[in-house]
Write an enzyme that holds these catalytic residues in place. Structure first.
Site: not given
Ligand SMILES: Cc1cc2nc3c(=O)[nH]c(=O)nc-3n(C[C@H](O)[C@H](O)[C@H](O)COP(=O)(O)OP(=O)(O)OC[C@H]3O[C@@H](n4cnc5c(N)ncnc54)[C@H](O)[C@@H]3O)c2cc1C
Length: 599
Positions: A443
């Site tokens: 989220e």
């Molecule tokens: C158990 C679990 C349940 C989930 N449930 C859902 C769900 O029901 N529906 C759904 O759609 N998704 C869901 N998610 C996905 C979740 O919302 C994402 O994992 C989350 O939004 C982060 O995206 P990412 O994993 O691609 O990380 P990334 O976006 O790749 O981020 C990696 C790191 O880089 C940082 N970062 C990225 N962009 C920037 C920026 N512009 N500036 C500074 N820092 C940045 C982030 O803060 C993070 O530390 C779930 C994930 C998990 C693990």
């Protein structure tokens, strides 16, 4: 082994004294709401949480979920617990009575949400996601869609999911590739979503997926994303919801925690269940406004995840108190006789108090956000609606990131109180630690919340909104005039000046480079977290002082808790001020090449 005990007294104290209850009770439609009703709802929820959900928490962690014959099976006891939850009407607590809900304000729904998550986070995630789907359809769906989907979703006979994430699109949803091709009155959806919470399960007969996808020729980036309803089952020729849509659960993730909550990879239009392939989906609202719709409901979802983290913290705290009372180790140097329970050692008391003070402080700040949402929607005075909308916008990233970041530190301390036994699964402390780890990630990560606060909520209007909130807090502090609280009041007044000067500094940094505020946004968000928590701690101490003559220990404890927070957490105001003033350049000027790993 400890068992969850609902913190009814503290929830009631926070609701009655710190979260604008009077204002919420006066809102149209809330005529029946009063303290007695709220207390009885909390007590009833507490019974379900303590007797039904808490006992399943460990079982769910051990058994997890499994994908068998195209269906996700939940852990032992899960189905029966879900039925109890639905039969009790808990799923529809905050929703409109005309949809089958109970129509209770978000202030109360927020308190109840904490209770579910304390008892069993993996379970509580299911209604949390359904709630998000209900909001999306309620706010943006057509009348027909509301009639078709909301009664079952509100009641809980169907559940909902949110499908945003793809393997290449997480924080940056502009990169979504799932497609939606127009076909008669519907669309054919094709693509793969990952990490979908309760993407499949055996608790209900249907699952309603809310899916972000792109139409052909849609504009690039977030302006070309639309929102679709994609049911797992569609009506068959007899009108029964039994015809399988082309939605396939491809796999389940193996995770660090929340083992009993299924996190699914979902394929849309894989052709497994329908020919021609393509999952049938229905557009919500207008084309290309999907992200806008998501943003309008994100406030609630982010509040929910923050409260979830505080709930897990509360449960872990209770666990650590129980252990600290039982474990005999070391002596009291002042008395020197025999082993004492570790709760007597100042450093163990510190670990417990850090948890207790933050949980209580953030609990009431989260409830204030719930009340602000209620007032922003329902208050008859447009100026008050507008102010509460501002409070909601600014408080949302603060609550989400602080509750989850502090939440992580809290569960780590709860584990630490157990010493080596905390690292061993049998005591249960490790599960809270593992479960909590996801809360600052999903989220919107804490980093994304901090960026939101610094850019959209501070720089965009040149600090006007945040300065209004500072003034509001300052006015409230100025109403506290008990000389016994002069020390704490002075600290709070100084802290509000630090925030003001930090806002000014952030605006100056932005003139130089937009990367500079981003480099110190974490400290800026944490500073705001201290301000809100400190403000509420001070208010709690003030109310407690006025009741101390009753001899009730609850009030003396409140004052001690506030004093502890001011002694141990509030000094960090200066730390964050220094980071904001001096910390940007090193990061912005840093060459990413410096992270090369030497061979
Ligand atoms: C158990 C679990 C349940 C989930 N449930 C859902 C769900 O029901 N529906 C759904 O759609 N998704 C869901 N998610 C996905 C979740 O919302 C994402 O994992 C989350 O939004 C982060 O995206 P990412 O994993 O691609 O990380 P990334 O976006 O790749 O981020 C990696 C790191 O880089 C940082 N970062 C990225 N962009 C920037 C920026 N512009 N500036 C500074 N820092 C940045 C982030 O803060 C993070 O530390 C779930 C994930 C998990 C693990």
């Amino acid at each position: 082994m400890s068992y969850y005990k609902t913190p009814t007294r503290d929830l009631m104290f926070a609701i009655q004294h710190l979260s604008d209850l009077e204002d919420v009770m006066a809102l149209p439609g809330n005529e029946e709401i009063n303290s007695e009703l709220i207390q009885s709802v909390i007590e009833e929820a507490g019974k379900v949480a303590e007797e039904v959900l808490d006992p399943l928490n460990k079982i769910g962690d051990r058994q997890g979920v499994r994908l068998e014959n195209d269906r996700v099976l939940t852990a032992e006891g899960w189905k029966e617990a879900y039925q109890t939850f639905v039969d009790g009407g808990w799923n529809g607590l905050p929703f409109r009575p005309e949809r089958g809900g109970q129509g209770l304000p978000w202030l109360i729904a927020t308190a109840i949400l904490e209770i579910w998550h304390s008892a069993n986070m993996s379970f509580a995630l299911c209604p949390l996601l359904t709630q998000a789907a209900v909001e999306a359809i309620e706010l943006h769906g057509s009348d027909e869609q509301k009639k078709t989907y909301l009664p079952n979703l509100v009641q809980g006979t169907w559940t909902g999911t949110m499908n945003l994430t793809e393997s290449h699109a997480g924080s940056d949803l502009a990169m979504i590739k799932t497609t939606a091709i127009p076909n008669d009155d519907h669309y054919r959806i094709q693509g793969q979503k990952i990490f979908i919470t309760y993407g499949d399960h055996d608790l209900t007969e249907n699952i309603i997926h809310l899916v972000l996808a792109r139409m052909p020729d849609a504009p690039e980036g977030i302006k070309g994303i639309s929102l679709f309803i994609v049911p797992k089952y569609l009506p068959d020729e007899n009108g029964n919801w039994k015809a399988r849509n082309d939605v396939e659960t491809i796999s389940l993730e193996h995770k660090l925690g929340i083992h009993a909550s299924p996190t699914a990879v979902i394929g849309y239009g894989t052709g497994k269940y329908r020919d021609p392939k393509g999952a049938i989906g229905y557009l919500v609202g207008e084309a290309n406004k999907g992200m806008q719709y998501m943003f309008t409901m994100m406030n609630l979802a982010r509040l929910a995840v923050g409260v979830e983290a505080n709930g897990v913290s509360e449960r872990a705290y209770q666990h650590s108190v129980a252990y600290a009372k039982e474990r005999l180790q070391g002596t009291n140097p002042e008395k020197g006789n025999g082993p004492v329970s570790i709760i007597n050692h100042p450093d163990v008391k510190r670990m417990l108090m850090v948890q207790k003070s933050r949980i209580e402080g953030l609990r009431s700040v989260g409830l204030l956000l719930g009340a602000s949402i209620d007032k922003s929607v329902k208050h008859p005075d447009p100026e008050i609606r507008e102010f509460n909308q501002l409070m909601t916008e600014i408080l949302t990233p603060i609550v989400k990131a602080n509750m989850t970041d502090f939440g992580l530190e809290n569960v780590s301390l709860a584990l630490q109180v157990h010493g080596g036994m905390g690292f061993i699964e049998e005591t249960g402390a490790a599960q809270f630690y593992r479960d909590q780890r996801i809360t600052p990630i999903y989220e919107g990560t804490s980093g994304i919340q901090a960026l939101d606060l610094v850019s959209r909520k501070t720089i965009r209007d040149q600090g006007k909104g945040v300065n209004k909130i500072i003034q509001h807090i300052r006015n409230d502090i100025n109403r506290i005039n008990d000389p016994k609280l002069q020390g704490l009041t002075d600290v709070m007044n100084d802290a509000t000046r630090v925030v003001e000067s930090s806002v000014e500094h952030i605006l100056k940094l932005n003139l130089n480079s937009p990367n500079k505020p981003a480099a110190v946004c974490d400290a800026y968000l944490k500073l705001w977290g201290l301000i809100f928590c400190g403000w509420h701690m001070l208010k709690a101490a003030n109310i407690s002082l006025s009741k101390i003559h009753t001899g009730d220990r609850f009030y003396t404890n409140k004052i001690t808790t506030a004093q502890f927070f001011f002694d141990h957490d509030m000094p960090k105001v200066q730390l964050y001020q220094n980071i904001i003033q001096n910390g940007a350049d090193t990061l912005v000027n840093m060459d990413p090449e410096m992270f090369e790993i030497a061979s």
